[in-house]
Design an enzyme around this catalytic site. Structure first.
Site, PDB file in Angstrom:
ATOM      1  N   ASN A   9       1.011  -0.831   0.377  1.00 46.42           N
ATOM      2  CA  ASN A   9       0.343  -0.218   0.082  1.00 46.42           C
ATOM      3  C   ASN A   9       1.008   1.447   0.084  1.00 46.42           C
ATOM      4  OD1 ASN A   9      -2.017   1.587   0.300  1.00 46.42           O
ATOM      5  ND2 ASN A   9      -2.142   1.733   2.299  1.00 46.42           N
ATOM      6  N   TRP A  10       1.005   1.803  -1.243  1.00 52.82           N
ATOM      7  CA  TRP A  10       2.206   2.818  -1.360  1.00 52.82           C
ATOM      8  C   TRP A  10       1.100   4.147  -0.801  1.00 52.82           C
ATOM      9  CZ3 TRP A  10       4.232   2.379  -6.704  1.00 52.82           C
ATOM     10  CH2 TRP A  10       4.566   1.650  -6.983  1.00 52.82           C
ATOM     11  N   LYS A  11      -0.125   4.486  -0.266  1.00 53.64           N
ATOM     12  CA  LYS A  11      -1.315   5.297  -0.286  1.00 53.64           C
ATOM     13  C   LYS A  11      -0.138   6.775  -0.775  1.00 53.64           C
ATOM     14  CE  LYS A  11       0.140   3.309   4.755  1.00 53.64           C
ATOM     15  NZ  LYS A  11       0.473   3.799   6.098  1.00 53.64           N
ATOM     16  N   HIS A  98      -9.711   0.735   5.057  1.00 50.50           N
ATOM     17  CA  HIS A  98      -8.653   1.115   4.879  1.00 50.50           C
ATOM     18  C   HIS A  98      -8.302   2.352   6.619  1.00 50.50           C
ATOM     19  CE1 HIS A  98      -4.095   2.720   6.161  1.00 50.50           C
ATOM     20  NE2 HIS A  98      -3.637   1.619   5.931  1.00 50.50           N
ATOM     21  N   GLU A 100      -6.721   4.654   7.661  1.00 50.50           N
ATOM     22  CA  GLU A 100      -6.766   5.976   6.910  1.00 50.50           C
ATOM     23  C   GLU A 100      -8.264   6.843   6.458  1.00 50.50           C
ATOM     24  OE1 GLU A 100      -2.669   5.942   4.878  1.00 50.50           O
ATOM     25  OE2 GLU A 100      -1.739   4.730   7.062  1.00 50.50           O
ATOM     26  N   GLU A 170      -5.532  -4.957  10.809  1.00 53.29           N
ATOM     27  CA  GLU A 170      -4.640  -4.362  10.889  1.00 53.29           C
ATOM     28  C   GLU A 170      -4.400  -3.241  12.215  1.00 53.29           C
ATOM     29  OE1 GLU A 170      -2.457  -2.722   6.576  1.00 53.29           O
ATOM     30  OE2 GLU A 170      -4.188  -1.550   7.269  1.00 53.29           O
ATOM     31  N   GLY A 176       2.716   2.138  10.852  1.00 55.87           N
ATOM     32  CA  GLY A 176       3.755   3.240  10.298  1.00 55.87           C
ATOM     33  C   GLY A 176       4.091   3.505  11.555  1.00 55.87           C
ATOM     34  N   SER A 214       3.280  -2.300  10.651  1.00 58.12           N
ATOM     35  CA  SER A 214       5.005  -2.415  10.706  1.00 58.12           C
ATOM     36  C   SER A 214       5.813  -3.971   9.898  1.00 58.12           C
ATOM     37  CB  SER A 214       5.702  -2.188  11.921  1.00 58.12           C
ATOM     38  OG  SER A 214       4.661  -0.682  11.824  1.00 58.12           O
ATOM     39  N   GLY A 235       2.349  -0.488   4.394  1.00 63.58           N
ATOM     40  CA  GLY A 235       2.757   0.025   3.562  1.00 63.58           C
ATOM     41  C   GLY A 235       4.427   0.575   3.835  1.00 63.58           C
ATOM     42  N   GLY A 236       4.665   0.859   4.798  1.00 67.77           N
ATOM     43  CA  GLY A 236       6.159   2.094   4.612  1.00 67.77           C
ATOM     44  C   GLY A 236       7.401   0.989   4.155  1.00 67.77           C
TER      45      GLY A 236
HETATM   46  C1  PEP Z   1      -0.766   0.209   6.233  1.00 67.04           C
HETATM   47  O1  PEP Z   1      -1.020   0.912   5.498  1.00 67.04           O
HETATM   48  O2  PEP Z   1      -2.264  -0.693   5.528  1.00 67.04           O
HETATM   49  C2  PEP Z   1       0.587  -0.783   7.274  1.00 67.04           C
HETATM   50  C3  PEP Z   1       0.032  -1.664   6.804  1.00 67.04           C
HETATM   51  O3  PEP Z   1       1.000   0.442   6.806  1.00 67.04           O
HETATM   52  P1  PEP Z   1       2.540   0.271   7.718  1.00 67.04           P
HETATM   53  O4  PEP Z   1       3.609  -1.074   7.059  1.00 67.04           O
HETATM   54  O5  PEP Z   1       3.524   0.865   7.466  1.00 67.04           O
HETATM   55  O6  PEP Z   1       2.383   0.170   8.908  1.00 67.04           O
END
Ligand code: PEP
Length: 255
Positions: A9-11, A98, A100, A170, A176, A214, A235-236
């Site tokens: 997930n590049w956001k 999600h 966010e 999640e 994040g 994470s 994500g990251g």
């Molecule tokens: C996400 O945005 O779905 C996510 C899990 O981010 P991260 O891996 O950065 O925690």
């Protein structure tokens, strides 16, 4: 041995040229396994910004694409929104609910439910995210929260429709933040989610439930070996091709 989905997930990150260069690089690295039958048990998926879907489409036979968000109406006066018709040719998945979107954009379960229905009717696979906040976990409300999200988000769907959905657990406190749920904490919730979905749909079935929060090369394998964890939403660590590829490489050993 299991089937896994490894999703990025590049956001709101990466321009179109950066997206193209990432998928081209990743495609070359993955193509070394093109004769390895294990690759068929691993789905590699990227949710880029919507503007990159069209230019990324067709650049890799090994990588699926998904849209980070869709709107539930077909078309019309909804400035800034993306209709399923605009992306269905370039997307296999739609990321829905999600945290966010729920928190920053105040998306409600009712809207999420409509988005799932719209995605399904357009032939897109919804990837529905659920999870508790830190306060909810600390107050002992993890299961109550997830149960409510699942009931509301899946309301009015038939068991056949629910079969088509992929889920992601999640925990909001792990997104994040660098804090990851332990494999045991994650497995406990994944098992709960499986049972809840079975109850809602009225059918006992295996469910695809990804873990997100994470995930990185250092912790992915431990999480993915757990019985009810069928992949990762990242994500990251998915923004860097080296770390995303390292997670894919480790996952191939598990399928
Ligand atoms: C996400 O945005 O779905 C996510 C899990 O981010 P991260 O891996 O950065 O925690």
């Amino acid at each position: 041995m299991k089937d896994l989905i490894i999703a990025a997930n590049w956001k709101m990150n990466k321009t179109v040229p950066q997206s193209i260069s990432f998928i081209s690089d990743l495609d070359i690295r993955i193509s070394q396994w093109k004769l390895n039958p294990k690759l068929n048990k691993l789905e590699i998926l990227i949710f880029p910004p919507a503007i990159s879907l069209y230019p990324m489409n067709g650049r890799s036979e090994f990588i699926s694409l998904g849209c980070q968000n869709i709107y539930f109406e077909e078309s019309g006066a909804y400035t800034g929104e993306i209709a399923v018709d605009m992306i269905r040719e370039y997307s296999k998945y739609a990321l829905i609910g999600h945290s966010e979107r729920r928190e920053v954009f105040s998306e409600t379960d009712e809207e999420i439910n409509k988005k799932i229905k719209t995605s399904l009717s357009a032939g897109l696979t919804p990837l529905l995210c659920v999870g508790e906040t830190l306060d909810e976990r600390e107050a002992g409300n993890t299961f109550t929260k997830i149960n409510a999200q699942l009931k509301n988000d899946l309301s009015g769907l038939s068991s056949e429709e629910i079969e088509k959905i992929v889920f992601a657990y999640e925990p909001v406190w792990a997104i994040g933040t660098g804090k990851t749920a332990t494999p045991e904490q994650a497995q406990e919730v994944h098992e709960f989610i499986t049972n809840e979905i079975n109850k809602i749909s009225g059918k006992e079935n295996k469910r695809m439930i990804l873990y997100g929060g994470s995930v990185k090369p250092e912790n992915s394998k431990e999480l993915l070996t757990k019985k009810d964890i069928n992949g990762a939403l990242i994500g990251g660590a998915s923004l860097n091709v080296d770390s995303f590829f390292a997670i894919i490489e480790k996952s191939l050993e598990l399928v």
